[in-house]
Design an enzyme around this catalytic site. Sequence first.
Site, short mmCIF file in Angstrom:
data_model
loop_
_atom_site.label_atom_id
_atom_site.label_comp_id
_atom_site.label_asym_id
_atom_site.label_seq_id
_atom_site.Cartn_x
_atom_site.Cartn_y
_atom_site.Cartn_z
N CYS A 140 0.85 -1.28 0.04
CA CYS A 140 0.10 0.09 -0.09
C CYS A 140 0.80 1.28 0.09
CB CYS A 140 -0.71 0.03 1.38
SG CYS A 140 -1.81 -1.35 1.26
N CYS A 151 -4.81 -7.15 4.02
CA CYS A 151 -5.54 -8.29 3.60
C CYS A 151 -5.17 -8.53 1.98
CB CYS A 151 -6.91 -7.95 3.55
SG CYS A 151 -8.09 -9.13 2.70
N CYS A 157 -4.55 -2.28 3.47
CA CYS A 157 -4.48 -2.43 4.86
C CYS A 157 -5.64 -2.03 5.70
CB CYS A 157 -3.45 -1.59 5.28
SG CYS A 157 -1.70 -2.10 5.28
N CYS A 165 -13.55 -12.49 5.68
CA CYS A 165 -14.58 -13.33 5.54
C CYS A 165 -15.31 -13.88 4.41
CB CYS A 165 -15.78 -13.05 6.85
SG CYS A 165 -16.91 -14.23 6.78
ZN LIG Z 1 -1.26 -2.81 2.93
ZN LIG Z 2 -9.99 -8.74 3.31
#
Ligand SMILES: [Zn+2]
Ligand SMILES: [Zn+2]
Length: 337
Positions: A140, A151, A157, A165
């Site tokens: 990022c 993620c 982030c 999920c």
């Molecule tokens: Zn990140």
């Molecule tokens: Zn995610």
Amino acid sequence: MAKGTLDKIQNAIITTVNFSPVVLVALLVSWSYLAYNLSFCWTLIADGNVLQGIAYLVIFQPVSVMMVWSYIVAVRTSPGYTANFPLASPNLTQQEDETPAGISQSLGADVGMQPLLQRGSRPSTVMVKRDGRARFCQKCNLPKYDRTHHCRTCKKCVLKMDHHCPWLNNCIGHQNHKPFYLFLVYCSLYCIIIFATTLPETLRMVNQPLGLFGLDLNWPFLVFFSGLFGLFLVPFTGFHTNQLMQNRTTIESYERSNFIMGHRRNRDVLTSRYFNAWNLGRKENVMQVLGPKVSNWFIPTGKPEGDGTTYPLSSYAYDTLVEEEDVSDGGRDLERQ
Ligand SMILES: [Zn+2]
Ligand SMILES: [Zn+2]
């Protein structure tokens, strides 16, 4: 085929695959809701078990509404991304090579005198890399706040990331932790109610002479699916209730975290999976996620405490991480680093 077209097709496939569990949940909930109301409860009423059928209908409606409401809010609410708060913490905007992170400026005179870092006080960071440097996301190109993780599915982030999920096609983070948790609670109740009420009636029906021939197939399917999902969901909800009361995310429960200790120039780092810096006591922990008003705890609205970039430290964590000299010099040395 042009690369742009291929990318578009690939993205469309990924979007469809990612969204398919949500469609599956919607289909399962729609079918079970209709089957329970129309095939089960109304059959009971039609067969003369009026009070029983009405009682089941009355209990089932609010749980169903709360479950669907929580689910929609959890799916539609952003977990909170660092990209939305890039400048909230000036000391975090420095590149990782420039400075070790540390118990940052908020351990200055005002906060240093108190057992907890004040909620809403100036930004602070206590989590660092193993070598004591500031956490920074290369993907990022942004600094990482405490409890923030990148993620891979969202490619961002996420503030206080719990986990990604697939059933919600969303990350669970600071902003949607509450509706996610409430969805688990209501979905567990939904499964328990269906299973506990349809199982005895289905068994009674099967045990009657020629009962199998008169059995509505929705009944055994209701028993099967509520039992199957309940078997996973009830323990999962128990796990998340425990996490909620300890103020821990799923990632924090299995991953070691690194905390800076004392003066930043020393770069002493505490590495532990069990050191829970955010444990403020059960009630306060729950309030951090479900909100300060107890009367609103079970409604999937409202905001969690704070903006997700900083979290109050427990007094134990404060005593462990902050050295006497940090407090006695009012944190001025920290600021000079
Ligand atoms: Zn990140
Ligand atoms: Zn995610």
